[in-house]
Write an enzyme that holds these catalytic residues in place. Sequence first.
Site, PDB file in Angstrom:
ATOM      1  CB  SER A  52      40.225  17.550  69.688  1.00  0.00           C
ATOM      2  OG  SER A  52      41.490  17.706  70.292  1.00  0.00           O
ATOM      3  CE  LYS A 169      42.189  21.640  69.998  1.00  0.00           C
ATOM      4  NZ  LYS A 169      41.160  20.578  70.040  1.00  0.00           N
TER       5      LYS A 169
END
Length: 399
Positions: A52, A169
Amino acid sequence: MNWKFWQKNKAAKPQKKKSKTREWVDAILFAVIAATIIRVFFIEAYTIPTASMEKSLLIGDFLFVSKVNYGPRIPMTPVAFPFAHHTMPLTGTKAYWEGVQWKYRRLPGFSDIKNNDVVVFNYPQGDTVALEAQDTDYYRLVRGLGWKYVNSSYTIISRPVDKRENYIKRCIGIAGDVISMKNGLVYVNGKAEKLKNTGQITYEVVFKTNEVNFSVFEDMGFNVSEDIKMDPNSSVYSFNGTEEMMAEVKKLDFVQSVKESVQTPGVPEGDVFPFDKNRKWNADNFGPIAIPKKGWTVQLDSVTMPLYERSIRIYEGNQVERSGTGWLINGKPATSYTFKMDYYWMMGDNRHNSLDSRYWGFVPEDHIVGKALFIWMSYDTNASFFSKIRWNRLLRGIK
């Protein structure tokens, strides 16, 4: 008894020597306590498990995560097995005891979270887990299969904040920011924020010929088996790459066209936060969304509640009920609510291959673990034995 005589004899009396076993036990105990203190309050190792954040962070990157940058979080579930996060390695049972729970506290840090920091945090929707399907979000299962089916077919458990899965993230929006996305481009407070140079999205590529040597793309940094897919119903190829990589693809003489592949505005995607049928949002087009800030008061109505109801109820621990055309908070009528914590909006750099705030919303401040500092080891499991270590990534700082 003469005091001096007693002291002299005491000093002359030989001390009982520790056994080898006792020495080993003491050494191990000291090491465990010291390592636990370092891990909880100073720095912790972390492994990148998914794609990701590619190409910024790769699967197999080993990071050091600082606890002191944003301030160490005091453990909220203090009774736990050392070095195990939430599950025991061999037995699969809980690695913690919920009999003692402390409220959220954080020691002072060097700085606040800033826009574009790479942050490790506990997964906000990890409060409830279906054990037989841990790779799938419980709430997504419920939306797809129904609450009754999921809760009767799976073993459902709850996890405290600090024992939820760790995610990493990039912080796109901090508390108080207004965030939106148009045609795959993020806007923060009305200003366009381009994807980092190391981030990647999906592009549609059309070739002039069917005879293509795909090894050319390997030399550009593509993983051909994962980054390049062909649409079986057309001659269009899907490339997942950075802007720089795709600029090189566009220069090739056998390439006819290259364009970004984004979803059409106004075409809703069911799994996009806040799962409101009245909002025609998708992963490339949504907002604007105001990110809650400590002390900020929001008016409660049919427009705002889909966005903030979970934060008020789950993250801040209130009872929320619908009452006629209004709302009850902790049994009392309420037309507004003032937030007790700061919140953040996190997104992966691999924009079209990331489950992030677009799919589960805000990250509360009590879920923040620390700031990613640098890569201390990088290991490519798909490479040959002698080239598994990515030497060019060792000791690389994270931006």
